[in-house]
Write a protein that holds these residues in place. Sequence first.
Motif: not given
Length: 128
Positions: A6, A22, A36, A45, A95-97, A112, A115, A117-118, A121
């Motif tokens: 990100e 991202c 996101w 989160r 955070y992108c996921a 959350a 997903f 893969s993260w 942040g």
Amino acid sequence: QVRLVESGGGLVQAGGSLRLSCAASGPIFSSAVMGWFRQAPGKEREFVAAIKWSGRSTYYADSVKGQFTISRDNAKNTVYLQMNSLKPEDTAVYYCAARTEGDPQVFAPRRAKDFGSWGQGTQVTVSS
């Protein structure tokens, strides 16, 4: 394994705008969903927005509808989050996921745990 990085966070005054990016690398198939999330201090989160890697399908948390816009550029393997009319309560780490082939294939994932893969942040701070 999908890698997500990100960028674009920062400090902005209330009413301002930011665009988060991202950058994704690794195996991303057409069935992937990019999302996101954000996490404020002391809070869980929470889901913000998501977009399918193919097609036009997008969906948002009620709290950001009409304020944030998620988009993607497949040629650049990048997903964006345009955030307008920012408020102090939007302050959080964003955070992108990615929900990819090996993750639970639920419809329109918002949790959350859906997903796998993260990214690391990026901090967004909105001053009043």
